[in-house]
Design a protein around this motif. Structure first.
Motif, PDB file in Angstrom:
ATOM      1  N   VAL A  23       0.830  -1.196   0.000  1.00  0.00           N
ATOM      2  CA  VAL A  23       0.000   0.000   0.000  1.00  0.00           C
ATOM      3  C   VAL A  23       0.864   1.245   0.000  1.00  0.00           C
ATOM      4  CG1 VAL A  23      -1.642   1.342   1.351  1.00  0.00           C
ATOM      5  CG2 VAL A  23      -1.960  -1.114   1.087  1.00  0.00           C
ATOM      6  N   SER A  24       1.904   1.288   0.813  1.00  0.00           N
ATOM      7  CA  SER A  24       2.762   2.462   0.907  1.00  0.00           C
ATOM      8  C   SER A  24       3.394   2.792  -0.434  1.00  0.00           C
ATOM      9  CB  SER A  24       3.849   2.240   1.957  1.00  0.00           C
ATOM     10  OG  SER A  24       3.272   2.086   3.238  1.00  0.00           O
ATOM     11  N   SER A  25       3.766   1.769  -1.179  1.00  0.00           N
ATOM     12  CA  SER A  25       4.434   1.998  -2.452  1.00  0.00           C
ATOM     13  C   SER A  25       3.464   2.254  -3.585  1.00  0.00           C
ATOM     14  CB  SER A  25       5.314   0.782  -2.799  1.00  0.00           C
ATOM     15  OG  SER A  25       4.512  -0.379  -2.937  1.00  0.00           O
ATOM     16  N   SER A  26       2.209   1.869  -3.432  1.00  0.00           N
ATOM     17  CA  SER A  26       1.253   1.971  -4.537  1.00  0.00           C
ATOM     18  C   SER A  26       0.240   3.096  -4.361  1.00  0.00           C
ATOM     19  CB  SER A  26       0.490   0.645  -4.692  1.00  0.00           C
ATOM     20  OG  SER A  26       1.372  -0.424  -4.889  1.00  0.00           O
ATOM     21  N   LEU A  27       0.014   3.531  -3.128  1.00  0.00           N
ATOM     22  CA  LEU A  27      -1.018   4.520  -2.868  1.00  0.00           C
ATOM     23  C   LEU A  27      -0.436   5.922  -2.976  1.00  0.00           C
ATOM     24  CD1 LEU A  27      -3.992   4.116  -2.050  1.00  0.00           C
ATOM     25  CD2 LEU A  27      -3.330   4.609   0.299  1.00  0.00           C
ATOM     26  N   SER A  28      -1.128   6.795  -3.694  1.00  0.00           N
ATOM     27  CA  SER A  28      -0.728   8.193  -3.789  1.00  0.00           C
ATOM     28  C   SER A  28      -1.977   9.057  -3.740  1.00  0.00           C
ATOM     29  CB  SER A  28       0.034   8.452  -5.087  1.00  0.00           C
ATOM     30  OG  SER A  28      -0.857   8.409  -6.202  1.00  0.00           O
ATOM     31  N   LYS A  29      -1.779  10.355  -3.492  1.00  0.00           N
ATOM     32  CA  LYS A  29      -2.922  11.259  -3.386  1.00  0.00           C
ATOM     33  C   LYS A  29      -3.713  11.340  -4.685  1.00  0.00           C
ATOM     34  CE  LYS A  29      -0.719  14.124   0.152  1.00  0.00           C
ATOM     35  NZ  LYS A  29      -0.211  15.471   0.517  1.00  0.00           N
ATOM     36  N   ALA A  30      -3.045  11.043  -5.801  1.00  0.00           N
ATOM     37  CA  ALA A  30      -3.715  11.113  -7.101  1.00  0.00           C
ATOM     38  C   ALA A  30      -4.426   9.818  -7.466  1.00  0.00           C
ATOM     39  CB  ALA A  30      -2.706  11.466  -8.188  1.00  0.00           C
ATOM     40  N   SER A  31      -4.229   8.769  -6.678  1.00  0.00           N
ATOM     41  CA  SER A  31      -4.901   7.499  -6.969  1.00  0.00           C
ATOM     42  C   SER A  31      -6.408   7.688  -6.893  1.00  0.00           C
ATOM     43  CB  SER A  31      -4.469   6.433  -5.956  1.00  0.00           C
ATOM     44  OG  SER A  31      -3.082   6.227  -5.986  1.00  0.00           O
ATOM     45  N   SER A  32      -7.135   6.942  -7.712  1.00  0.00           N
ATOM     46  CA  SER A  32      -8.583   7.085  -7.722  1.00  0.00           C
ATOM     47  C   SER A  32      -9.198   6.351  -6.539  1.00  0.00           C
ATOM     48  CB  SER A  32      -9.168   6.530  -9.021  1.00  0.00           C
ATOM     49  OG  SER A  32      -9.079   5.111  -9.044  1.00  0.00           O
ATOM     50  N   LEU A  33     -10.419   6.753  -6.171  1.00  0.00           N
ATOM     51  CA  LEU A  33     -11.106   6.119  -5.056  1.00  0.00           C
ATOM     52  C   LEU A  33     -11.335   4.638  -5.322  1.00  0.00           C
ATOM     53  CD1 LEU A  33     -11.540   9.050  -4.094  1.00  0.00           C
ATOM     54  CD2 LEU A  33     -13.840   8.384  -3.408  1.00  0.00           C
ATOM     55  N   ALA A  34     -11.725   4.306  -6.543  1.00  0.00           N
ATOM     56  CA  ALA A  34     -12.013   2.908  -6.864  1.00  0.00           C
ATOM     57  C   ALA A  34     -10.767   2.039  -6.753  1.00  0.00           C
ATOM     58  CB  ALA A  34     -12.611   2.807  -8.263  1.00  0.00           C
ATOM     59  N   SER A  35      -9.641   2.531  -7.288  1.00  0.00           N
ATOM     60  CA  SER A  35      -8.420   1.727  -7.258  1.00  0.00           C
ATOM     61  C   SER A  35      -7.876   1.589  -5.841  1.00  0.00           C
ATOM     62  CB  SER A  35      -7.356   2.331  -8.177  1.00  0.00           C
ATOM     63  OG  SER A  35      -6.937   3.607  -7.704  1.00  0.00           O
ATOM     64  N   THR A  36      -7.994   2.642  -5.031  1.00  0.00           N
ATOM     65  CA  THR A  36      -7.481   2.542  -3.667  1.00  0.00           C
ATOM     66  C   THR A  36      -8.346   1.624  -2.814  1.00  0.00           C
ATOM     67  OG1 THR A  36      -8.679   4.559  -3.042  1.00  0.00           O
ATOM     68  CG2 THR A  36      -6.376   4.795  -3.682  1.00  0.00           C
ATOM     69  N   PHE A  37      -9.643   1.621  -3.067  1.00  0.00           N
ATOM     70  CA  PHE A  37     -10.505   0.695  -2.315  1.00  0.00           C
ATOM     71  C   PHE A  37     -10.073  -0.738  -2.587  1.00  0.00           C
ATOM     72  CE2 PHE A  37     -14.090  -2.132  -1.843  1.00  0.00           C
ATOM     73  CZ  PHE A  37     -14.601  -1.771  -0.606  1.00  0.00           C
ATOM     74  N   SER A  38      -9.845  -1.041  -3.845  1.00  0.00           N
ATOM     75  CA  SER A  38      -9.403  -2.390  -4.208  1.00  0.00           C
ATOM     76  C   SER A  38      -8.078  -2.716  -3.536  1.00  0.00           C
ATOM     77  CB  SER A  38      -9.256  -2.491  -5.729  1.00  0.00           C
ATOM     78  OG  SER A  38      -8.637  -3.695  -6.096  1.00  0.00           O
ATOM     79  N   LEU A  39      -7.141  -1.780  -3.593  1.00  0.00           N
ATOM     80  CA  LEU A  39      -5.812  -1.997  -3.028  1.00  0.00           C
ATOM     81  C   LEU A  39      -5.874  -2.223  -1.520  1.00  0.00           C
ATOM     82  CD1 LEU A  39      -2.721  -1.921  -3.682  1.00  0.00           C
ATOM     83  CD2 LEU A  39      -2.803   0.505  -3.078  1.00  0.00           C
ATOM     84  N   LEU A  40      -6.729  -1.467  -0.835  1.00  0.00           N
ATOM     85  CA  LEU A  40      -6.815  -1.558   0.623  1.00  0.00           C
ATOM     86  C   LEU A  40      -7.613  -2.773   1.079  1.00  0.00           C
ATOM     87  CD1 LEU A  40      -7.497   2.219   1.367  1.00  0.00           C
ATOM     88  CD2 LEU A  40      -5.384   0.981   1.864  1.00  0.00           C
ATOM     89  N   ALA A  41      -8.670  -3.090   0.363  1.00  0.00           N
ATOM     90  CA  ALA A  41      -9.586  -4.131   0.827  1.00  0.00           C
ATOM     91  C   ALA A  41      -9.071  -5.538   0.552  1.00  0.00           C
ATOM     92  CB  ALA A  41     -10.950  -3.954   0.169  1.00  0.00           C
ATOM     93  N   ARG A  42      -8.430  -5.741  -0.562  1.00  0.00           N
ATOM     94  CA  ARG A  42      -8.095  -7.110  -0.964  1.00  0.00           C
ATOM     95  C   ARG A  42      -7.203  -7.864   0.031  1.00  0.00           C
ATOM     96  NH1 ARG A  42      -6.870  -7.066  -7.381  1.00  0.00           N
ATOM     97  NH2 ARG A  42      -6.531  -9.274  -6.949  1.00  0.00           N
ATOM     98  N   PRO A  43      -6.136  -7.267   0.558  1.00  0.00           N
ATOM     99  CA  PRO A  43      -5.335  -8.037   1.526  1.00  0.00           C
ATOM    100  C   PRO A  43      -6.082  -8.343   2.811  1.00  0.00           C
ATOM    101  CG  PRO A  43      -4.533  -5.785   1.347  1.00  0.00           C
ATOM    102  CD  PRO A  43      -5.515  -5.979   0.244  1.00  0.00           C
ATOM    103  N   VAL A  44      -6.985  -7.453   3.224  1.00  0.00           N
ATOM    104  CA  VAL A  44      -7.768  -7.717   4.437  1.00  0.00           C
ATOM    105  C   VAL A  44      -8.752  -8.857   4.177  1.00  0.00           C
ATOM    106  CG1 VAL A  44      -9.185  -6.711   6.256  1.00  0.00           C
ATOM    107  CG2 VAL A  44      -7.561  -5.270   5.022  1.00  0.00           C
ATOM    108  N   VAL A  45      -9.348  -8.853   2.992  1.00  0.00           N
ATOM    109  CA  VAL A  45     -10.241  -9.943   2.601  1.00  0.00           C
ATOM    110  C   VAL A  45      -9.467 -11.263   2.558  1.00  0.00           C
ATOM    111  CG1 VAL A  45     -11.499 -10.912   0.638  1.00  0.00           C
ATOM    112  CG2 VAL A  45     -11.937  -8.561   1.362  1.00  0.00           C
ATOM    113  N   ALA A  46      -8.280 -11.224   1.975  1.00  0.00           N
ATOM    114  CA  ALA A  46      -7.477 -12.439   1.891  1.00  0.00           C
ATOM    115  C   ALA A  46      -7.182 -12.990   3.281  1.00  0.00           C
ATOM    116  CB  ALA A  46      -6.171 -12.140   1.151  1.00  0.00           C
ATOM    117  N   ASP A  47      -6.874 -12.099   4.220  1.00  0.00           N
ATOM    118  CA  ASP A  47      -6.608 -12.540   5.586  1.00  0.00           C
ATOM    119  C   ASP A  47      -7.856 -13.127   6.227  1.00  0.00           C
ATOM    120  OD1 ASP A  47      -4.861 -12.676   7.955  1.00  0.00           O
ATOM    121  OD2 ASP A  47      -6.234 -11.204   8.788  1.00  0.00           O
ATOM    122  N   ALA A  48      -9.010 -12.466   6.039  1.00  0.00           N
ATOM    123  CA  ALA A  48     -10.261 -12.967   6.612  1.00  0.00           C
ATOM    124  C   ALA A  48     -10.594 -14.358   6.069  1.00  0.00           C
ATOM    125  CB  ALA A  48     -11.399 -11.995   6.322  1.00  0.00           C
ATOM    126  N   VAL A  49     -10.401 -14.554   4.771  1.00  0.00           N
ATOM    127  CA  VAL A  49     -10.681 -15.859   4.160  1.00  0.00           C
ATOM    128  C   VAL A  49      -9.771 -16.926   4.752  1.00  0.00           C
ATOM    129  CG1 VAL A  49     -10.562 -17.190   2.015  1.00  0.00           C
ATOM    130  CG2 VAL A  49     -11.605 -14.915   2.015  1.00  0.00           C
TER     131      VAL A  49
END
Length: 303
Positions: A23-49
């Motif tokens: 996340v630190s290397s991929s997230l920037s202020k210019a990133s879109s809301l949709a792309s950042t949601f995917s980036l943030l949510a997916r590893p948490v989902v993977a852990d929950a699964v």
């Protein structure tokens, strides 16, 4: 039916381990809301699964706890993006997160109650038969949790709600940058924590429900800071540590208050009413002490 569809879930063991670095290397202020949601949510989902799958063969307290933590993080993230997710998508997901966390929590609650009763026994309270009964209740809760939480079902559900969330964000705010959005949602979470802390601090010793509200608000803010730290101005590491410290005090109070309620509401056929009363009295005394400590910490937050 392949519920993953166009969104194959990442393999949990590797992705979640590298979550912060990615996340630190991929997230920037210019990133879109949709792309950042995917980036943030997916590893948490993977852990929950992965946690849900592990429950089929493991019944340790930490596994149930970490599953609840992952689901709470997802609730915080869905709250953050709720202005653009739409009520239907947001409500369906968060209600199921809450239900699954509650099912996983049954075992965790008896683990905590059992640890507290061990403390009561060490202090001289005659709670042996109640402790044995609590261990049995814990075993029953494990069976219930395993029955109600199936790894394949959890993966299918989380994959589905993630796809729906991303589709909703892509259609409503795909090009909006995340920077100002993240700052606004963090500020709202900060104001909510401040409001609840000020309310709780009005009394010399805060009320149980008020302390619970402060605890929930603090968790939400901490999770959002952890999610959005790369794009929110300033170093929030110190604040996250302070929130974690406050959560520890509030969590200690919550554990004993929840255990008192759990034992009070449970029927123990093999335990005499006298032993239950003695245990509840010990728990109540410990709760009063922890409530005072939690109240002092809340006053610091309010000030």
């Amino acid at each position: 039916m392949d519920m993953d569809g166009d969104w194959p879930l990442p393999r949990p063991n590797t992705l979640f381990k590298d979550h912060r670095r990615t996340v630190s290397s991929s997230l920037s202020k210019a990133s879109s809301l949709a792309s950042t949601f995917s980036l943030l949510a997916r590893p948490v989902v993977a852990d929950a699964v992965q946690r849900a799958r592990d429950l089929s063969t493991q019944g340790d307290a930490e596994g149930f706890h970490q599953l609840r933590v992952a689901l709470r993080k997802l609730r915080a993230l869905y709250w953050a993006y709720s202005p653009y997710l739409g009520e239907e998508v947001s409500t369906q997901a968060t209600e199921e997160f809450k239900r699954l966390a509650g099912v996983a929590g049954g075992t965790r609650d008896w683990d905590i109650a059992g640890d507290l009763l061990e403390g009561a026994r060490e202090s001289g309270a005659a709670v042996e038969t109640l402790l044995v009964a609590a261990q049995q209740k814990r075993a029953e809760a494990v069976v219930h949790s395993r029955t109600m939480i199936n790894g394949d079902d959890v993966e299918a559900f989380l994959s589905d709600v993630l796809q729906r969330a991303v589709a909703s964000l892509q259609s409503s705010c795909n090009e909006l940058p995340v920077g100002s959005f993240a700052r606004d949602r963090v500020r709202r979470a900060q104001r909510a924590l401040k409001k609840r802390s000020v309310h709780a601090a009005r009394n010399e010793v805060a009320q149980e429900e008020d302390l619970h509200d402060v605890r929930k608000a603090g968790k939400k803010l901490r999770y959002l800071l952890e999610f959005f730290q790369p794009v929110v101005k300033g170093d929030h590491g110190r604040l996250i540590k302070r929130l974690s410290s406050a959560q520890e005090k509030l969590g200690q109070f919550n554990d004993i208050a929840a255990s008192e309620t759990l034992i009070r509401r449970t029927a123990f056929d093999e335990v005499s009413p006298e032993i239950v009363r003695e245990s509840l009295q010990w728990l109540h005394e410990q709760k009063r002490r922890r409530m005072r400590a939690a109240s002092r910490r809340v006053k610091r937050i309010a000030n």
